[in-house]
Design a protein around this motif. Sequence first.
Motif, short mmCIF file in Angstrom:
data_model
loop_
_atom_site.label_atom_id
_atom_site.label_comp_id
_atom_site.label_asym_id
_atom_site.label_seq_id
_atom_site.Cartn_x
_atom_site.Cartn_y
_atom_site.Cartn_z
N VAL A 55 0.84 -1.20 0.00
CA VAL A 55 0.00 0.00 0.00
C VAL A 55 0.87 1.25 0.00
O VAL A 55 0.59 2.21 -0.73
CB VAL A 55 -0.96 0.00 1.21
CG1 VAL A 55 -1.66 1.34 1.36
CG2 VAL A 55 -1.99 -1.11 1.05
N ILE A 58 2.11 1.67 -3.50
CA ILE A 58 1.03 2.06 -4.42
C ILE A 58 0.71 3.54 -4.25
O ILE A 58 0.59 4.28 -5.24
CB ILE A 58 -0.22 1.18 -4.20
CG1 ILE A 58 0.05 -0.23 -4.71
CG2 ILE A 58 -1.44 1.78 -4.91
CD1 ILE A 58 -0.99 -1.25 -4.32
N VAL A 59 0.57 3.99 -3.03
CA VAL A 59 0.30 5.41 -2.78
C VAL A 59 1.47 6.25 -3.28
O VAL A 59 1.27 7.30 -3.90
CB VAL A 59 0.03 5.68 -1.28
CG1 VAL A 59 -0.04 7.16 -0.98
CG2 VAL A 59 -1.27 4.99 -0.86
N THR A 125 -2.40 8.94 3.97
CA THR A 125 -3.01 7.78 3.32
C THR A 125 -2.04 6.61 3.31
O THR A 125 -2.44 5.47 3.57
CB THR A 125 -3.43 8.13 1.88
OG1 THR A 125 -4.35 9.22 1.92
CG2 THR A 125 -4.08 6.95 1.18
N ALA A 126 -0.79 6.87 3.03
CA ALA A 126 0.21 5.80 2.99
C ALA A 126 0.44 5.18 4.37
O ALA A 126 0.85 4.03 4.47
CB ALA A 126 1.53 6.34 2.44
N LEU A 129 -3.98 3.98 5.71
CA LEU A 129 -4.69 2.94 4.95
C LEU A 129 -4.20 1.54 5.29
O LEU A 129 -5.02 0.65 5.56
CB LEU A 129 -4.60 3.22 3.45
CG LEU A 129 -5.36 2.25 2.55
CD1 LEU A 129 -6.85 2.23 2.90
CD2 LEU A 129 -5.16 2.62 1.09
N PRO A 130 -2.88 1.29 5.35
CA PRO A 130 -2.45 -0.05 5.76
C PRO A 130 -2.89 -0.41 7.18
O PRO A 130 -3.28 -1.54 7.44
CB PRO A 130 -0.92 0.00 5.67
CG PRO A 130 -0.61 1.14 4.81
CD PRO A 130 -1.74 2.10 4.93
N LEU A 133 -6.56 -1.40 7.07
CA LEU A 133 -6.72 -2.73 6.46
C LEU A 133 -6.26 -3.84 7.41
O LEU A 133 -6.92 -4.88 7.52
CB LEU A 133 -5.93 -2.80 5.15
CG LEU A 133 -6.45 -1.94 4.00
CD1 LEU A 133 -5.47 -1.98 2.83
CD2 LEU A 133 -7.83 -2.37 3.57
#
Length: 190
Positions: A55, A58-59, A125-126, A129-130, A133
Amino acid sequence: MAKVEVAPLRSWDDFFPGSERFAKPDFGDMARWNNRVVSNLLYYQSNYLVLAIAVFFIVGFLNPVGMLTAIAVVSAVFLGSVWAGENRAVIKNFKRQNPTAFVIAVMVASYMLISLLGSVMTFMTAITLPLVLIVAHASFRLRNMKNKMENKMEGAGLKRSPMGLLLEALGQQEENLLKIQTLLEEKMKE
């Protein structure tokens, strides 16, 4: 005490099987929910690390300039605070007397600089988000027998892992398992 070993990467079929291995946690029984989360964090720790790195990349791929800017700012503020804490007596005394306030000051300084450069949401977000999740998976994934057995071995001190040490430092290991670990360590000394 056993040496620290990185847990193996669990297979995709074990990590994310069909819906029959997922269930809503019992929010009324916090101890049981906490036990499920801790067990899954210990058992799937390598999978969670791979997920977090994926993640993060990806970010970073979606907004490379923002991510590199944020990483550079956080690194610079951190290194600057370490340098100042070692070389400036006033900051060194403040750091020694108020370690939590010092960490908060470093975080606020990082946030303010990142926000000036417009990369706050990318970096947050980086990071978040992980975490979301991982907590969601650990909360909804039902434990299996191997998961429970690995957790008991970790708690008894027969096996050590980075996540186990982190959870222990946060006070999330079960108290009775720590008593077993102490008993086993005493027996090994005899």
